[in-house]
Design an enzyme around this catalytic site. Structure first.
Site, PDB file in Angstrom:
ATOM      1  N   ASP A 150       0.864  -1.158   0.000  1.00  0.00           N
ATOM      2  CA  ASP A 150       0.000   0.000   0.000  1.00  0.00           C
ATOM      3  C   ASP A 150       0.915   1.228   0.000  1.00  0.00           C
ATOM      4  OD1 ASP A 150      -2.391   1.636   0.563  1.00  0.00           O
ATOM      5  OD2 ASP A 150      -1.448   1.873   2.518  1.00  0.00           O
TER       6      ASP A 150
ATOM      7  N   ASP B  68      -0.162   5.156   0.928  1.00  0.00           N
ATOM      8  CA  ASP B  68      -0.394   6.094   2.022  1.00  0.00           C
ATOM      9  C   ASP B  68      -0.487   5.383   3.368  1.00  0.00           C
ATOM     10  OD1 ASP B  68      -0.593   8.677   0.675  1.00  0.00           O
ATOM     11  OD2 ASP B  68      -2.350   7.813  -0.305  1.00  0.00           O
TER      12      ASP B  68
END
Length: 231
Positions: free
Chosen positions: A14, A16
């Protein structure tokens, strides 16, 4: 399981809250955007919880009192606030070294993110990491998390199986996507979601910091603060 499985070839991250230290800023921009369209300001917990979803889904959940006909303006206001603070965002300390060393170790690397492709490309250019990733999927290119399509597409593009793929993320959306794709997942607790909610999805490992994640992914490797000495 206390070590990275030998079967893993692809590590999907991922963005953020996992690699990019932007969680607090994203939550703030969501809150400010909702207020701009005269919605009730989401709590910090609500604003942080939707991080990892596609922007449209995140805005809908963060602002249930905003009518659908205002979503376009809400999206524009979020992007306005985010662009204002783009230069304030930094990678978590140790992330560049971790990615370079995983690349050198022969792993395929990917990004699976709720960001838009435009937003991710801007961030990657800013930190000059584009060359390290073998494939990327963003929420505006495929189904949003926790739908597993994002991971299925990455696995197909890079010709790896679910058993050869590891998902690393800071939200329950990341871990649920991994579960639904049949992939093992690793949780990091320094991002958007707390350790209790992440533990409910049985991650293979939970890291409280980037150095801890590095030690698990690269056991026996030179510590990050010395791995690039002399370069």
């Amino acid at each position: 399981m206390f070590t990275l499985p030998d079967s893993i070839r692809l590590i999907a991250f991922d963005w953020d809250g996992t690699l990019f230290d932007s969680t607090a800023l994203i939550a703030l921009c969501l809150q400010e955007a909702v207020v701009d369209v005269r919605g009730a300001r989401p709590s910090d917990d609500r604003a942080r919880h939707v991080i990892g979803l596609g922007l449209q889904e995140a805005l809908q959940q963060a602002a249930p009192d905003v009518p659908p006909e205002r979503y376009r303006v809400l999206t524009e206001r979020y992007r306005y606030h985010y662009a204002r603070h783009m230069d304030d965002i930094l990678l978590f300390k140790g992330v560049p070294e971790l990615l370079h060393d995983l690349h050198r170790a022969g792993y395929l690397l990917a990004v699976a993110t709720g960001k838009s492709r435009r937003g991710l490309d801007e961030a990657l250019r800013a930190v000059q990491l584009q060359h390290l990733f073998d494939a990327i999927r963003t929420a505006d290119e495929t189904a949003s998390k926790p739908d597993p399509l994002m991971l299925f597409e990455l696995m197909e593009e890079l010709d790896v199986s679910a058993a050869q793929t590891l998902m690393v993320g800071d939200t329950s959306h990341d871990l649920l996507m991994a579960r639904q794709a049949g992939c093992p997942g690793v949780a990091v607790t320094y991002g958007a979601h707390d350790s209790v909610s992440l533990a409910q999805l049985d991650p293979l490992f939970t890291a409280g910091s980037v150095p801890e994640l590095r030690r698990w992914l690269l056991p026996g490797a030179i510590p990050a603060d010395r791995s690039h000495a002399g370069l």
